[in-house]
Design an enzyme around this catalytic site. Structure first.
Site, mmCIF file in Angstrom:
data_model
loop_
_atom_site.group_PDB
_atom_site.id
_atom_site.type_symbol
_atom_site.label_atom_id
_atom_site.label_comp_id
_atom_site.label_asym_id
_atom_site.label_seq_id
_atom_site.Cartn_x
_atom_site.Cartn_y
_atom_site.Cartn_z
ATOM 1 N N CYS A 238 85.871 6.728 64.581
ATOM 2 C CA CYS A 238 87.300 6.732 64.866
ATOM 3 C C CYS A 238 88.161 7.453 63.830
ATOM 4 C CB CYS A 238 87.831 5.338 65.157
ATOM 5 S SG CYS A 238 86.993 3.993 64.360
ATOM 6 N N ARG B 282 74.727 2.881 59.234
ATOM 7 C CA ARG B 282 75.093 1.560 58.716
ATOM 8 C C ARG B 282 73.909 0.948 57.994
ATOM 9 N NH1 ARG B 282 78.447 -0.609 64.007
ATOM 10 N NH2 ARG B 282 79.855 1.177 64.031
ATOM 11 N N GLN C 75 76.614 6.845 69.007
ATOM 12 C CA GLN C 75 77.452 6.192 70.009
ATOM 13 C C GLN C 75 77.929 7.237 71.002
ATOM 14 O OE1 GLN C 75 80.415 4.794 67.184
ATOM 15 N NE2 GLN C 75 79.742 2.693 67.531
ATOM 16 N N ASP D 177 80.743 7.772 72.050
ATOM 17 C CA ASP D 177 82.020 7.242 71.614
ATOM 18 C C ASP D 177 83.183 8.046 72.178
ATOM 19 O OD1 ASP D 177 83.526 5.475 70.230
ATOM 20 O OD2 ASP D 177 83.029 6.217 68.226
ATOM 21 N N HIS E 224 87.789 7.979 71.815
ATOM 22 C CA HIS E 224 89.011 7.291 71.420
ATOM 23 C C HIS E 224 90.136 7.806 72.269
ATOM 24 C CE1 HIS E 224 86.240 6.735 68.073
ATOM 25 N NE2 HIS E 224 86.753 5.518 68.095
ATOM 26 N N LYS F 131 88.201 -7.018 72.040
ATOM 27 C CA LYS F 131 87.315 -6.107 72.764
ATOM 28 C C LYS F 131 86.692 -6.757 73.969
ATOM 29 C CE LYS F 131 83.471 -7.104 69.676
ATOM 30 N NZ LYS F 131 82.250 -6.569 69.128
ATOM 31 N N HIS G 86 89.153 2.184 71.775
ATOM 32 C CA HIS G 86 87.812 2.635 71.369
ATOM 33 C C HIS G 86 86.891 2.229 72.505
ATOM 34 C CE1 HIS G 86 88.850 2.269 66.876
ATOM 35 N NE2 HIS G 86 89.846 1.675 67.484
#
Length: 694
Positions: free
Chosen positions: A373, A402, A420, A422, A424, A507, A553
RNA sequence: GCCACCGUAGCUCAGUGGUAGAGCACACCCUUGGUAAGGGUGAGGUCAUGGGUUCAAGUCCCAUCGGUGGCUCCA
């Protein structure tokens, strides 16, 4: 004079208080003999619980008639089995202190504090199970007795088990007025345990007990508290039930993505590369590519823009976003550039100093990105935005890093580097609801296409008692309301779970179970009022003034690694055609047909299919067996007859027979149709209209 | 990270202090076979790594690395 209403609606009147056992006896001796407990007004109770007023009573027997009764029986049996196991363990290790021993869906466990000089080991299992069998043969009655709170606490204090004392205090806090014990036999004489019950009538009714495994557990789940040994066991009414369960566990193991992934060569984790780092083999990469193409296609349709951003960013970026301070312990250590490091070393800066300075922001460095993000936010903010531009939807297959605890790593489902799918979304307040729904829609499309229906939806809200969340309560309220509304519009049941929110916002998660019952979060959609604030994002509204956008997200797959891990288990490695690394294999009957087989394979490849050929000198039976184990969706068997007629004889994975022959062109076009339609096993159905299946 | 267990051939596993094994996979040869494993021969191992105990260690002890099951954590 209690009137007892039975499950069939009939009633029986008694002229004095009765127990469920007596109710059972009044119906029949055989029922009474099989009884182990009861539900009195819906509440699970001992068989000898006195009933003084009118009540509905349902007797629980060793021969359950429905699912509820079976669940009740197992619950009573396992809870009681936990006592029997605990007694057996205390016979073998007298210094062991009992903590807490509840039943579970698949068995039970007992948390026990063992003396440091006598830890429990799996080598003790045999002896414990032998003791368990002795206790069962002794057939001692579970005998309940109660004490007033004060008296009970005094007794526990005297016994000196701080864990049980704590259990009692907690029970009192939640409103218990009396404490209860269950002795297996005579109170004061036989073994006993503080317990609210209920239990089966005697130790002989605890079924077939097996000790399964040892684990450690923290007292109250607090890692700073005492470390306890958790002994897992299970109990079933009969040996056959237990065997069936153990068998089922073994089958699940064969479906495990780590087992299948290795056998089918889908991914590799290499000790030399590092823990939790997935190496995608060519085959596994095919699956991932197909899924990424699929989602990319959906994203284009929904007006997303695909972007690329780096795997690394300055520490200050993640200080601003809050990720670095918040998740410091689960990130890879920051990277400090060489010159800065040399300078620090020159001034005698120790590792502890460096760590300290990085934390305080007195030294700078780079971080392998733990989230995408911040990059997307800076990309969004690199241009001024009008309300007319919004929503801006930036998507990236973003790889993140991570530092997961080593004990947490697990195949593809918990790793240290993952990608991901992902995106945004930067939206106005007004657009939030519709955009949230669009995101959920995407998740639904994916689950539907992949025939995954066994998932649950969790709306993660903040825990009002916790301080770990950033941002103003008013914004949280708005965001939570938006999530709740979006979840409602989804049309499937969902649960609201306080404490499950991200630190910056609530979420909606899609959670699935793996083959051994562990839950994994896949797709996620999160509302965020906080990062726009932290990065001071704005757009110009119709009023010609700056306004703060809201961020969403979302990652419908979640992580490619985890999703595919779960997908491997979902399909047990037998992927639908569009995902199969090898879609069709041509099997020549003998060397004489190799040329024809090659011709077919190259035609199919030219058509865009992943086709191969098995021209080994095995017999056709062996080639089929091998291909079947590799879970190839379609096999084309060709011999001289087919070469003559320009046909292919077809087999489908999971169908135990030859489906007949098709002309080559027709075969190719059916395969292509099925490939493009994703998930429709149309060729197989067409060739086997009688419904032959796996 | 914590507790327990595990690590032997590419894979699945046997091997309780005394000469490293099996099945499958692999290579070569025979077999040319129409729908779920034809036959033969062969190659393949510093028994995870490093230390220690012992006349002798795959086996016992310690450490490290890796895995499994839980616990804690999960943006």
């Amino acid at each position: 004079m209690p009137v007892i209403t039975l499950p069939d609606g009939s009633t029986k009147e008694f002229n004095q208080p009765v127990s469920p056992y007596e109710v059972a006896r009044s119906i029949g001796e055989r029922l009474a003999a099989q009884s182990v407990g009861a539900r009195i007004n819906g509440e699970l109770c001992d068989l000898n619980t006195p009933i003084e007023r009118n009540a509905t009573v349902s007797i629980i027997t060793t021969r359950p008639r429905d699912e509820q009764q079976r669940a009740d029986l197992l619950m009573l049996m396992r809870h009681s089995a936990a006592h029997v196991m605990a007694e057996a363990i205390q016979r073998i290790v007298p210094g062991a202190h009992l903590v807490y021993g509840p039943p579970l869906a698949t068995g039970f466990y007992y948390d026990i504090a063992f003396p440091p000089d006598r830890p429990l080991s799996t080598a003790d299992f045999e002896a414990i199970e032998a003791e368990i069998r002795k206790i069962q043969q002794e057939d001692r009655r579970f005998t309940r007795y109660e004490m007033r709170v004060g008296e009970g606490l005094a007794k526990l204090r005297e016994e000196g088990n701080k864990y049980k004392l704590d259990n009692a205090e907690r029970a009192i806090e939640t409103g218990s007025e009396r404490l209860s014990w269950y002795a297996t036999g005579e109170p004061g004489k036989n073994w006993e345990d503080l317990c609210r019950g209920p239990h089966v009538p005697s130790t002989a009714h605890t079924g077939v007990i097996k000790i399964m495994s040892l684990a450690s557990a923290y007292w109250h789940g607090d890692e700073n508290s005492d470390r306890l040994t958790r002994v897992y066991g299970t109990a079933f009414p009969t040996q056959q039930d237990l065997d069936a369960y153990l068998n089922q566990l073994e089958e699940a193991r064969q479906r495990d993505h780590r087992v299948i992934g290795k056998r089918l060569g889908l991914f590799h984790i290499d000790e030399m590369v590092g823990q939790g780092l997935i190496l995608w083999t060519p085959k596994g990469s095919v699956i991932r590519n197909e899924l990424q193409n699929f989602i990319s296609h959906e994203l284009r349709r929904q007006g997303y823009h695909q972007v690329y951003t780096p795997q690394i960013g300055k520490l200050d970026l993640y200080r601003t976003s809050g990720h670095f301070p918040y998740y410091k312990d689960s990130q890879f250590t920051p990277i400090v550039d060489r010159e800065a490091l040399d300078a620090l070393a020159h001034e005698g800066c120790s590792c502890a100093d460096l760590s300290n300075r990085l934390e305080k922001g007195e030294a700078d460095g780079y971080l392998l990105r733990p989230m995408n993000c911040p990059h997307h936010i800076r990309l969004f903010d690199s241009q001024p935005h009008s309300y007319r531009d919004l929503p801006v939807r930036l998507a990236e297959f973003g790889t993140v890093y991570r530092w997961e605890q080593s004990g947490e790593l697990n195949g593809m489902t918990r790793v240290r580097c993952f990608t991901q799918d992902d995106a945004h979304l930067f939206v106005t307040e007004d657009q939030l609801a519709a955009e949230l729904q669009g995101c959920l829609e995407l998740v639904k499309i994916i689950f539907k296409t992949l025939e995954m229906s066994d998932y649950r939806v969790r709306v993660g809200l903040r825990d009002p008692d916790s301080s770990k969340y950033v941002g103003e309560p008013a914004k949280w309220d708005k965001a939570e309301a938006a999530c709740r509304d979006a979840a409602k519009s989804l049309g499937v049941p969902f649960s609201e779970e306080p404490g499950e929110a991200a630190f910056y916002g609530p979420k909606i998660d899609f959670v699935v179970k793996d083959v051994i019952g562990r839950e994994w979060q896949l797709g996620t959609v999160q509302v965020d009022y906080n990062l726009p604030e932290r990065f001071d994002l704005s757009y110009i509204g119709p009023d010609n003034r700056p306004h703060r956008p809201v961020m969403i997200h979302r990652a419908p797959f979640g992580s490619m690694e985890r999703f595919i891990g779960v997908l491997i288990e979902h399909f047990a490695g037998a992927f639908p055609l569009w995902l199969s690394p090898e879609q069709v294999r041509i099997l020549p009957i003998s060397e004489k047909s190799n040329d024809y087989a090659r011709e077919i394979a190259s035609k199919l490849r030219a058509d865009g299919l992943r086709a191969s050929i098995d021209d080994s000198d095995e017999r056709i039976q062996a080639k089929i067996k091998i291909a079947s184990e590799e879970k190839i969706p379609y096999l084309g068997v060709v011999g001289p007859r087919d070469a003559e007629a320009r046909t292919v004889s077809i087999r489908a994975h999971g169908v135990q027979k030859d489906l007949g022959a098709l002309p080559l062109d027709e075969f190719a076009s059916l395969l292509l149709d099925e490939y493009q339609s994703k998930g429709e096993r149309s060729l197989r159905r067409q060739m086997a209209p009688t419904g032959a299946t796996a």
